[in-house]
Design an enzyme around this catalytic site. Structure first.
Site, short mmCIF file in Angstrom:
data_model
loop_
_atom_site.label_atom_id
_atom_site.label_comp_id
_atom_site.label_asym_id
_atom_site.label_seq_id
_atom_site.Cartn_x
_atom_site.Cartn_y
_atom_site.Cartn_z
CD GLU A 189 24.00 41.82 30.64
OE1 GLU A 189 24.46 42.96 31.26
OE2 GLU A 189 24.27 41.73 29.42
CD GLU A 293 21.61 42.70 26.50
OE1 GLU A 293 22.68 43.07 26.61
OE2 GLU A 293 20.82 42.75 27.41
#
Length: 475
Positions: A189, A293
């Site tokens: 991320e 995710e």
């Protein structure tokens, strides 16, 4: 295992060219601890220091080592395999392999538990993906890169990037011959405000890994929390055996959902459009997509009372509808997450264990104060922070209010992160550590054992949906 997995066009395939759809979960909260997963305030480096200050460094290191040992063992791997799942994403923190005060000196002990869990998974026929969740300096603006700030300094200091390149070379050398590793996820991320530094870094880390490991796949997250590939252009032509990772959380699966989820046509279409937007660049170029995710959080009876079951049924609808979207693309995914203290995990620590009994009142306080950013329910404290939000909104011109990483972070999210999740948590860290004062090694061992599979409950509704889906798409 006779061959490495590899990326071929839009698919992941084995050595015979047969498609392998990876479906599994992330082992969050383990080698990269997180506050909402493991039940502490703030960042991992803060609680390590605080606990060492309260019980001494020897006992503190003993406790955290036992925590890592018990968090995932053979029983966990067997249960995971029994659901028909075949891949676990392993998030880890750079601090296991390198000290900030002794950079570029490899800590061989960092491999102890990572090797152990990779081998446990391999014994059950489960692939693993290695995920650098916390890089030196912090590659994103959130708590889970363990930097203690909302500034992603990784993108501001070249040395942080160079240290990460060094670390990936060491990791790739160590694991180059392990065929049960499906691939490497070099940076979780990223939030690069320039949108171009991340691409330059990916180019460098690709070449560094390939200098010692030409076999394993590489999974690159999009910028801005794995949501944005709009600046990647034609860079994919320079990289080989590479897939691209989105993180596809739906707002309907969280306490701050704009409305109750009823699985209406409009709601399902909105979820699908968000998903399609994230993968648009890959679809335009015929590239492989991995959803690293996703997944809802769940209500808990100790906090949500009689509404718990109804809330969770709605969350399961979100889960099922997302899976229906993914199945149309035979998407590989890794749900977040496998184990925690009761908010999102497939299995979760019982309320009767030494850890949760010891921290029961503190965890309730932490929930009431909404200091964990993930899935925060601000109902009991919003009146405290709303005046600050109103003040900024009034005094700052509209055109200056949308600071990066907007729109993922709105103005209210930024105020919450800085005031609750950074400032207030600083004052709670020592309070958490004080619960361990005077504990013997035997007592610390029992507390750490709370995270063993035998001391966990199973989230049956979630696990049945995942198991049924695994059977549905097995062929």
């Amino acid at each position: 295992m006779s061959s490495y997995l590899k990326v071929s066009g839009t698919k992941i395939v084995d050595g015979d060219g047969k498609e392998v759809v990876l479906r599994g979960a992330g082992l969050g909260g383990w080698m990269n601890m997180e506050n909402f997963i493991s039940g502490y305030p703030g960042c991992e480096f803060q609680i390590h220091a605080a606990l060492a200050g309260v019980i001494g460094p020897i006992k503190s290191e003993f406790f955290f080592d036992k925590f890592l040992e018990y968090f995932f063992q053979e029983e966990d791997a067997k249960f995971f395999k029994s659901l028909g799942l075949n891949c676990i994403r392993l998030p880890f923190n750079y601090r296991h392999f390198e000290d900030d005060m002794n950079p570029r000196v490899l800590k061989e002990e960092g491999f102890k538990h990572l090797d152990r869990v990779i081998d446990l998974c391999a014994q059950q026929g489960i692939y693993t993906i290695l995920d650098l969740h916390a890089a030196a300096g912090g590659q994103n603006t959130d708590w889970h890169c363990d930097a203690g700030t909302h500034i992603a300094n990784f993108w501001l200091h070249r040395d942080f990037q160079d240290r990460t390149l060094w670390l990936w070379k060491e990791l790739a050398k160590h694991y180059a011959n392990n065929k049960w590793i499906a691939g490497y996820n070099p940076l979780n991320e990223p939030t690069d405000p320039t949108h171009t530094a991340v691409i330059k870094f990916y180019d460098q880390v690709h070449d560094v890994i390939r200098s010692v490991d030409t076999k394993h796949a590489i999974f690159f997250d999009g910028n801005t929390f794995a949501s944005d590939f709009s600046h990647f252009g034609d860079m994919h032509k320079k990289w080989y055996n590479t897939a691209y990772s989105i993180h596809d959380y739906s707002g309907y699966g969280f306490p701050a959902s704009p409305e109750d989820y009823i699985s209406s046509d409009e709601q399902r279409q909105r979820m699908k459009k968000t998903y399609q937007r994230k993968r648009e660049w890959m679809d335009q170029h015929g590239l492989c997509v991995w959803n690293g995710e996703w997944g809802p959080v769940y209500a808990r009876k100790q906090y949500d009372g009689l509404a718990t079951d109804a809330i969770n049924e709605r969350r399961y609808k979100v889960l099922k509808d997302q899976l229906a979207i993914y199945n149309q693309d035979r998407l590989s995914w890794s749900i977040w997450l496998y184990k925690d203290i009761g908010f999102q995990g497939m299995v979760y620590v019982s309320q009767e264990t030494p850890y949760t009994v010891l921290l029961k009142d503190f965890l309730a306080k932490k929930h009431r104060l909404a200091v964990d950013a993930w899935g925060a329910d601000t109902a009991q404290v919003q009146h405290i922070y709303q005046p600050l939000i109103d003040h900024i909104t009034k005094e700052i011109p509209q055109e200056n209010q949308d600071l990066y990483p907007f729109p993922v972070w709105k103005l209210s999210d930024r105020v919450g992160r800085l005031s609750r999740s950074i400032l207030v948590t600083e004052y709670l860290v020592k309070e958490w550590a004080e619960h361990f004062r005077g504990k013997s090694e035997a007592e610390l061992d029992e507390i750490a054992k709370s995270f063993k599979f035998e001391n966990c409950l199973r989230r049956d509704g979630l696990n049945k949906i995942l198991m049924d889906n695994a059977q549905l798409v097995a062929e």
